[in-house]
Design a protein around this motif. Structure first.
Motif, mmCIF file in Angstrom:
data_model
loop_
_atom_site.group_PDB
_atom_site.id
_atom_site.type_symbol
_atom_site.label_atom_id
_atom_site.label_comp_id
_atom_site.label_asym_id
_atom_site.label_seq_id
_atom_site.Cartn_x
_atom_site.Cartn_y
_atom_site.Cartn_z
ATOM 1 N N MET A 233 45.349 54.291 92.995
ATOM 2 C CA MET A 233 45.446 53.612 91.916
ATOM 3 C C MET A 233 43.976 52.732 91.773
ATOM 4 O O MET A 233 43.484 52.058 92.650
ATOM 5 N N LYS A 234 43.530 52.944 90.669
ATOM 6 C CA LYS A 234 42.194 52.347 90.168
ATOM 7 C C LYS A 234 42.772 50.977 89.318
ATOM 8 O O LYS A 234 43.291 51.131 88.436
ATOM 9 N N ILE A 235 41.976 49.948 89.961
ATOM 10 C CA ILE A 235 42.321 48.621 89.293
ATOM 11 C C ILE A 235 40.932 48.077 88.711
ATOM 12 O O ILE A 235 39.959 48.299 89.301
ATOM 13 N N ILE A 236 40.907 47.808 87.166
ATOM 14 C CA ILE A 236 39.919 47.360 86.535
ATOM 15 C C ILE A 236 40.237 45.862 86.182
ATOM 16 O O ILE A 236 41.299 45.632 85.438
ATOM 17 N N ILE A 237 39.386 45.086 86.466
ATOM 18 C CA ILE A 237 39.312 43.615 86.216
ATOM 19 C C ILE A 237 38.536 43.101 85.487
ATOM 20 O O ILE A 237 37.359 43.115 85.970
ATOM 21 N N LYS A 238 38.788 42.574 84.326
ATOM 22 C CA LYS A 238 37.913 42.085 83.275
ATOM 23 C C LYS A 238 38.132 40.489 82.749
ATOM 24 O O LYS A 238 39.225 40.168 82.797
ATOM 25 N N GLY A 239 37.011 39.893 82.594
ATOM 26 C CA GLY A 239 37.211 38.448 81.850
ATOM 27 C C GLY A 239 36.786 38.493 80.615
ATOM 28 O O GLY A 239 35.631 38.701 80.463
ATOM 29 N N ARG A 240 37.521 37.820 79.875
ATOM 30 C CA ARG A 240 37.006 37.631 78.292
ATOM 31 C C ARG A 240 36.612 36.275 78.180
ATOM 32 O O ARG A 240 37.130 35.394 78.193
ATOM 33 N N GLN A 241 35.109 36.454 78.033
ATOM 34 C CA GLN A 241 34.555 35.336 77.362
ATOM 35 C C GLN A 241 34.144 34.418 78.831
ATOM 36 O O GLN A 241 33.689 32.963 78.568
ATOM 37 N N PHE A 242 34.536 34.871 80.059
ATOM 38 C CA PHE A 242 33.969 34.071 81.196
ATOM 39 C C PHE A 242 33.954 35.308 82.490
ATOM 40 O O PHE A 242 34.524 36.256 82.213
ATOM 41 N N LYS A 243 33.513 34.785 83.289
ATOM 42 C CA LYS A 243 33.295 35.549 84.590
ATOM 43 C C LYS A 243 34.417 35.524 85.641
ATOM 44 O O LYS A 243 34.693 34.206 85.920
ATOM 45 N N VAL A 244 35.235 36.534 86.062
ATOM 46 C CA VAL A 244 36.247 36.063 87.139
ATOM 47 C C VAL A 244 35.557 36.166 88.344
ATOM 48 O O VAL A 244 34.643 37.113 88.770
ATOM 49 N N ASP A 245 36.205 35.121 89.102
ATOM 50 C CA ASP A 245 35.540 34.782 90.451
ATOM 51 C C ASP A 245 36.153 35.688 91.444
ATOM 52 O O ASP A 245 37.062 36.298 91.189
ATOM 53 N N ASP A 246 35.625 35.718 92.658
ATOM 54 C CA ASP A 246 36.055 36.661 93.973
ATOM 55 C C ASP A 246 37.447 36.344 94.185
ATOM 56 O O ASP A 246 38.090 37.199 94.511
ATOM 57 N N ASN A 247 37.677 34.831 94.445
ATOM 58 C CA ASN A 247 39.166 34.643 94.852
ATOM 59 C C ASN A 247 40.074 35.189 93.872
ATOM 60 O O ASN A 247 41.069 35.703 94.526
ATOM 61 N N LEU A 248 40.039 35.062 92.594
ATOM 62 C CA LEU A 248 40.988 35.383 91.507
ATOM 63 C C LEU A 248 41.075 37.065 91.490
ATOM 64 O O LEU A 248 42.085 37.659 91.537
ATOM 65 N N ARG A 249 39.776 37.515 91.680
ATOM 66 C CA ARG A 249 39.748 39.126 91.830
ATOM 67 C C ARG A 249 40.810 39.570 92.855
ATOM 68 O O ARG A 249 41.513 40.314 92.896
ATOM 69 N N THR A 250 40.605 39.131 94.101
ATOM 70 C CA THR A 250 41.186 39.446 95.212
ATOM 71 C C THR A 250 42.547 38.929 95.385
ATOM 72 O O THR A 250 43.474 40.045 95.744
ATOM 73 N N TYR A 251 42.872 38.076 94.542
ATOM 74 C CA TYR A 251 44.171 37.511 94.440
ATOM 75 C C TYR A 251 44.988 38.622 93.629
ATOM 76 O O TYR A 251 46.177 39.075 93.836
ATOM 77 N N ILE A 252 44.384 39.074 92.434
ATOM 78 C CA ILE A 252 44.973 39.962 91.639
ATOM 79 C C ILE A 252 45.319 41.609 92.240
ATOM 80 O O ILE A 252 46.326 42.196 92.255
ATOM 81 N N GLU A 253 44.094 41.803 92.900
ATOM 82 C CA GLU A 253 44.246 43.047 93.767
ATOM 83 C C GLU A 253 45.519 43.084 94.883
ATOM 84 O O GLU A 253 46.006 44.068 95.002
ATOM 85 N N GLU A 254 45.517 41.984 95.471
ATOM 86 C CA GLU A 254 46.556 41.754 96.506
ATOM 87 C C GLU A 254 47.847 41.992 95.969
ATOM 88 O O GLU A 254 48.840 42.582 96.318
ATOM 89 N N LYS A 255 48.015 41.318 94.785
ATOM 90 C CA LYS A 255 49.589 41.284 93.989
ATOM 91 C C LYS A 255 49.835 42.795 93.565
ATOM 92 O O LYS A 255 51.032 43.096 93.490
ATOM 93 N N ILE A 256 48.936 43.339 92.920
ATOM 94 C CA ILE A 256 49.175 44.788 92.242
ATOM 95 C C ILE A 256 49.071 45.884 93.290
ATOM 96 O O ILE A 256 49.803 46.750 93.093
ATOM 97 N N LEU A 257 48.457 45.675 94.434
ATOM 98 C CA LEU A 257 48.436 47.013 95.245
ATOM 99 C C LEU A 257 49.760 46.967 96.255
ATOM 100 O O LEU A 257 49.709 48.147 96.758
#
Length: 122
Positions: free
Chosen positions: A1-25
């Motif tokens: 599964m390919k996960i694409i993480i985007k932030g609208r009007q701000f940059k997503v930090d690495d902690n939030l990115r890993t949290y999202i990937e951990e929950k979805i994977l």
């Protein structure tokens, strides 16, 4: 599964990115492979605050006509991610059961109908 993480009007930090990937994977085993999951994080009101942290998850499954869309808005991104994850989990459990069981017309009735047609009873 390919996960694409985007932030609208701000940059997503690495902690939030890993949290999202951990929950979805966690749910990768429920989904067949050429699936695409797009997560968009948005801070709707900016620095004003309030219940404005929105997470939108769009899941494109192979063999499905339309992509699945889940959205949640709370006061922080972690809470929004957790709510979207719960909605996704609920849907995927239902999706897995329908794929395992198949259609609502069981095969035993289909086989019986075919045998009756061949025997000339219908």
């Amino acid at each position: 599964m390919k996960i694409i993480i985007k932030g609208r009007q701000f940059k997503v930090d690495d902690n939030l990115r890993t949290y999202i990937e951990e929950k979805i994977l966690k749910y990768q085993s429920f989904i067949s492979e050429p699936a695409v999951c797009e997560v968009v994080l948005a801070d709707m009101r900016g620095k004003k605050g309030g219940v404005d942290k929105e997470v939108r998850l769009t899941l494109t499954l192979p063999g499905e006509k339309n992509p699945l869309y889940f959205c949640s808005r709370t006061a922080d991104f972690i809470g929004s991610i957790d709510l979207v994850k719960e909605k996704l989990e609920k849907f995927l459990l239902k999706y897995k059961e329908t794929k395992k069981i198949g259609t609502q017309f069981p095969t035993k009735y289909y086989q019986a109908k075919k045998e009756e047609e061949q025997a000339g009873e219908i």
